[in-house]
Design an enzyme around this catalytic site. Structure first.
Site, mmCIF file in Angstrom:
data_model
loop_
_atom_site.group_PDB
_atom_site.id
_atom_site.type_symbol
_atom_site.label_atom_id
_atom_site.label_comp_id
_atom_site.label_asym_id
_atom_site.label_seq_id
_atom_site.Cartn_x
_atom_site.Cartn_y
_atom_site.Cartn_z
ATOM 1 N N GLY A 7 0.837 -1.198 0.000
ATOM 2 C CA GLY A 7 0.000 0.000 0.000
ATOM 3 C C GLY A 7 0.867 1.242 0.000
ATOM 4 O O GLY A 7 0.904 2.012 0.958
ATOM 5 N N GLY A 9 0.998 4.335 -0.705
ATOM 6 C CA GLY A 9 0.400 5.652 -0.923
ATOM 7 C C GLY A 9 1.201 6.640 -0.090
ATOM 8 O O GLY A 9 2.436 6.672 -0.168
ATOM 9 N N SER A 10 0.505 7.428 0.729
ATOM 10 C CA SER A 10 1.188 8.449 1.518
ATOM 11 C C SER A 10 2.032 7.825 2.633
ATOM 12 O O SER A 10 3.271 7.942 2.640
ATOM 13 C CB SER A 10 0.157 9.412 2.121
ATOM 14 O OG SER A 10 -0.547 10.066 1.084
ATOM 15 N N LYS A 177 -6.134 5.022 20.274
ATOM 16 C CA LYS A 177 -6.046 5.722 18.981
ATOM 17 C C LYS A 177 -7.430 5.744 18.323
ATOM 18 O O LYS A 177 -7.833 6.758 17.740
ATOM 19 C CB LYS A 177 -5.009 5.019 18.086
ATOM 20 C CG LYS A 177 -4.873 5.616 16.674
ATOM 21 C CD LYS A 177 -3.639 6.498 16.521
ATOM 22 C CE LYS A 177 -3.653 7.419 15.312
ATOM 23 N NZ LYS A 177 -3.320 6.856 14.051
ATOM 24 N N ASN A 181 -9.505 8.972 17.079
ATOM 25 C CA ASN A 181 -10.051 9.105 15.719
ATOM 26 C C ASN A 181 -11.573 9.258 15.742
ATOM 27 O O ASN A 181 -12.134 10.033 14.963
ATOM 28 C CB ASN A 181 -9.660 7.901 14.854
ATOM 29 C CG ASN A 181 -8.181 7.884 14.478
ATOM 30 O OD1 ASN A 181 -7.506 6.885 14.620
ATOM 31 N ND2 ASN A 181 -7.660 9.014 14.017
ATOM 32 N N ASN A 195 -8.067 20.407 12.979
ATOM 33 C CA ASN A 195 -8.177 19.754 14.290
ATOM 34 C C ASN A 195 -8.256 20.768 15.432
ATOM 35 O O ASN A 195 -8.971 20.560 16.420
ATOM 36 C CB ASN A 195 -6.980 18.819 14.518
ATOM 37 C CG ASN A 195 -6.989 17.633 13.569
ATOM 38 O OD1 ASN A 195 -7.933 17.450 12.797
ATOM 39 N ND2 ASN A 195 -5.937 16.829 13.600
ATOM 40 N N ASN A 244 -3.526 20.616 11.543
ATOM 41 C CA ASN A 244 -3.802 19.471 10.639
ATOM 42 C C ASN A 244 -5.202 19.505 10.067
ATOM 43 O O ASN A 244 -6.154 19.808 10.783
ATOM 44 C CB ASN A 244 -3.777 18.147 11.441
ATOM 45 C CG ASN A 244 -2.463 17.460 11.363
ATOM 46 O OD1 ASN A 244 -1.451 18.110 11.239
ATOM 47 N ND2 ASN A 244 -2.491 16.138 11.489
ATOM 48 N N SER A 246 -7.582 16.661 9.272
ATOM 49 C CA SER A 246 -7.580 15.220 9.569
ATOM 50 C C SER A 246 -7.646 14.416 8.265
ATOM 51 O O SER A 246 -8.072 14.938 7.229
ATOM 52 C CB SER A 246 -8.772 14.859 10.458
ATOM 53 O OG SER A 246 -9.949 14.842 9.687
HETATM 54 N N1 LIG Z 1 -1.217 9.488 5.682
HETATM 55 C C1 LIG Z 1 -0.945 9.612 6.969
HETATM 56 O O1 LIG Z 1 -0.332 10.605 7.412
HETATM 57 C C2 LIG Z 1 -1.361 8.547 7.954
HETATM 58 C C3 LIG Z 1 -2.147 7.486 7.560
HETATM 59 N N2 LIG Z 1 -2.518 6.526 8.506
HETATM 60 C C4 LIG Z 1 -3.325 5.391 8.120
HETATM 61 O O2 LIG Z 1 -2.592 4.624 7.163
HETATM 62 C C5 LIG Z 1 -3.482 4.023 6.209
HETATM 63 C C6 LIG Z 1 -3.074 4.480 4.809
HETATM 64 O O3 LIG Z 1 -3.293 5.886 4.713
HETATM 65 P P1 LIG Z 1 -2.698 6.749 3.503
HETATM 66 O O4 LIG Z 1 -1.304 6.356 3.248
HETATM 67 O O5 LIG Z 1 -3.007 8.148 3.821
HETATM 68 O O6 LIG Z 1 -3.629 6.241 2.311
HETATM 69 P P2 LIG Z 1 -3.322 6.279 0.732
HETATM 70 O O7 LIG Z 1 -4.631 6.135 0.057
HETATM 71 O O8 LIG Z 1 -2.473 7.464 0.420
HETATM 72 O O9 LIG Z 1 -2.415 4.986 0.491
HETATM 73 C C7 LIG Z 1 -2.910 3.687 0.331
HETATM 74 C C8 LIG Z 1 -2.344 3.170 -0.976
HETATM 75 O O10 LIG Z 1 -2.564 1.779 -1.062
HETATM 76 C C9 LIG Z 1 -2.725 1.487 -2.442
HETATM 77 N N3 LIG Z 1 -3.365 0.167 -2.557
HETATM 78 C C10 LIG Z 1 -4.542 -0.250 -2.040
HETATM 79 N N4 LIG Z 1 -4.772 -1.536 -2.368
HETATM 80 C C11 LIG Z 1 -3.724 -1.927 -3.130
HETATM 81 C C12 LIG Z 1 -3.400 -3.144 -3.788
HETATM 82 N N5 LIG Z 1 -4.193 -4.218 -3.718
HETATM 83 N N6 LIG Z 1 -2.248 -3.206 -4.495
HETATM 84 C C13 LIG Z 1 -1.423 -2.131 -4.569
HETATM 85 N N7 LIG Z 1 -1.669 -0.953 -3.967
HETATM 86 C C14 LIG Z 1 -2.819 -0.852 -3.257
HETATM 87 C C15 LIG Z 1 -3.588 2.618 -2.955
HETATM 88 O O11 LIG Z 1 -3.491 2.731 -4.354
HETATM 89 C C16 LIG Z 1 -2.975 3.802 -2.215
HETATM 90 O O12 LIG Z 1 -1.972 4.405 -2.990
HETATM 91 C C17 LIG Z 1 -4.888 4.473 6.620
HETATM 92 O O13 LIG Z 1 -5.487 3.506 7.446
HETATM 93 C C18 LIG Z 1 -4.636 5.756 7.404
HETATM 94 O O14 LIG Z 1 -5.654 6.028 8.334
HETATM 95 C C19 LIG Z 1 -2.091 6.576 9.812
HETATM 96 C C20 LIG Z 1 -1.295 7.617 10.221
HETATM 97 C C21 LIG Z 1 -0.887 8.689 9.354
HETATM 98 C C1 LIG Z 2 -4.681 11.681 14.917
HETATM 99 C C2 LIG Z 2 -5.371 12.258 13.691
HETATM 100 C C3 LIG Z 2 -6.748 12.730 14.053
HETATM 101 C C4 LIG Z 2 -4.503 13.418 13.269
HETATM 102 O O1 LIG Z 2 -5.078 14.230 12.299
HETATM 103 C C5 LIG Z 2 -5.447 11.168 12.650
HETATM 104 O O2 LIG Z 2 -5.046 10.050 12.889
HETATM 105 C C6 LIG Z 2 -6.110 11.366 11.346
HETATM 106 O O3 LIG Z 2 -6.195 12.483 10.866
HETATM 107 O O4 LIG Z 2 -6.566 10.324 10.815
#
Ligand SMILES: NC(=O)C1=CN([C@@H]2O[C@H](COP(=O)(O)OP(=O)(O)OC[C@H]3O[C@@H](n4cnc5c(N)ncnc54)[C@H](O)[C@@H]3O)[C@@H](O)[C@H]2O)C=CC1
Ligand SMILES: CC(C)(CO)C(=O)C(=O)O
Length: 298
Positions: A7, A9-10, A177, A181, A195, A244, A246
């Site tokens: 995954g 992504g970000s 957590k 959320n 936030n 932020n 969220s």
């Molecule tokens: N972005 C952040 O700052 C933070 C994110 N999270 C958590 O992390 C998780 C991911 O969040 P993000 O990175 O923001 O999401 P995102 O959407 O940017 O990244 C997920 C990636 O997974 C890829 N993906 C999904 N299924 C796939 C597959 N079968 N094969 C290949 N690629 C696949 C998608 O194309 C996407 O690029 C979420 O649960 C989020 O709540 C937790 C803390 C911080």
């Molecule tokens: C902790 C928090 C609320 C920070 O923005 C977060 O996890 C989110 O945005 O999904």
């Protein structure tokens, strides 16, 4: 260590990009990001900087590594688990929001570790991820206690410069957590506020009520969380991340599907199972579902 990040992504690209400073990393993601990483490498900018060259693929089937780090959105967890089940991993670590480890553990033979990440990440363009905040990774045995796999993975993360704690009370940390959320995500997404707007006023009251309901459900599941502790945790995150938007607000801003089911939907579903009322989460979830249905992203 050989590490597969499922995954990219970000968050996955940030964590994978930093891990690739010292480990053999493969990112599983989608084009055009994957193709760009293969040609030009991966650049991490912002609060952390790195330029690395992890392997990057779009097909996660039949791969092998010491650990697979799962960073897909919660609603893609079951499909990710099906793909991971075709490969071979000593341990699988979730860094996602929500209680997704249960979905992974029910489909995988590998040891599934629980994790939380408070790093902020945003994929700015193919091949470049911005670190929007240096946080911390906390990981450990899913049911609590110690696990040698958690120690190994924690050391690998620290060796790569990621701030990481190996904890023995992951059930409590996961629920705390989730309570944070539950308090912050839907309220900020529906009110369209950062936030910091939850520091006081009516939105703050709604956030505290939603977090309190999550704590009540956690306690019904035998997890020792206090109402006061969860309220303090919400206030602390609101203050620390005041500027932020969220993750749920960002999803709404971009017209994308949200993680409503893994956060508010999960609290409501478990509350129902325990015969507990969770009216605030139920209302927030229904409003977000209505928004998603209206946008055609459900
Ligand atoms: N972005 C952040 O700052 C933070 C994110 N999270 C958590 O992390 C998780 C991911 O969040 P993000 O990175 O923001 O999401 P995102 O959407 O940017 O990244 C997920 C990636 O997974 C890829 N993906 C999904 N299924 C796939 C597959 N079968 N094969 C290949 N690629 C696949 C998608 O194309 C996407 O690029 C979420 O649960 C989020 O709540 C937790 C803390 C911080
Ligand atoms: C902790 C928090 C609320 C920070 O923005 C977060 O996890 C989110 O945005 O999904």
């Amino acid at each position: 260590m050989e590490i597969l990040v499922f995954g990219a992504g970000s968050l996955g690209s940030l964590v994978g990009g930093l891990l690739a400073r010292v480990h053999d990393v493969t990112l599983v993601g989608r084009d055009p990001h994957v193709s760009r990483v293969r040609v030009d490498g991966l650049s991490v900018t912002g609060a952390e900087t790195a330029r690395t060259a992890p392997d990057a693929v779009t097909d996660g089937e039949g791969r092998a590594a010491d650990v697979a780090v799962v960073t897909v959105k919660s609603f893609d967890t079951a499909a990710a688990a099906e793909t991971l089940a075709t490969g071979s991993y000593d341990a699988v670590l979730s860094l996602q929001n929500g209680l997704t480890e249960e979905t992974l553990a029910s489909r995988l033979d590998a040891t599934v570790l629980a994790g939380t990440a408070t790093y902020g990440a945003r994929l700015r363009e193919p091949g470049r991820v911005e670190c929007t905040g240096v946080g911390r990774v906390v990981l450990g045995a899913r049911a609590g206690g110690t696990d040698p796999a958690a120690e190994r993975v924690g050391k690998a993360f620290r060796d790569a410069g990621l701030r990481t704690l190996v904890a023995t009370d992951m059930p409590r940390r996961r629920w705390r957590k989730l309570a944070v959320n539950a308090g912050i995500n839907a309220v900020t997404a529906l009110a369209r506020v950062e936030n910091g707007a939850l520091a006081d006023g009516p939105a703050s009251e709604v956030a505290h009520r939603a977090a309190r309901e999550a704590v009540r459900v956690a306690r019904a599941e035998g997890v020792r969380l206090t109402y006061r502790g969860a309220r303090a945790a919400v206030d602390e995150v609101v203050s620390d991340t005041a500027a932020n938007r969220s993750s749920m607000l960002q999803d709404v801003d971009s017209g994308r599907r949200t993680e409503v089911e893994a956060i508010h939907g999960e609290v409501v579903a478990r509350a129902d199972r325990h015969g507990i009322d969770a009216p605030t989460n139920r209302t927030l979830a229904d409003l977000l579902r209505a928004w998603e249905a209206g946008r055609g992203v459900r």
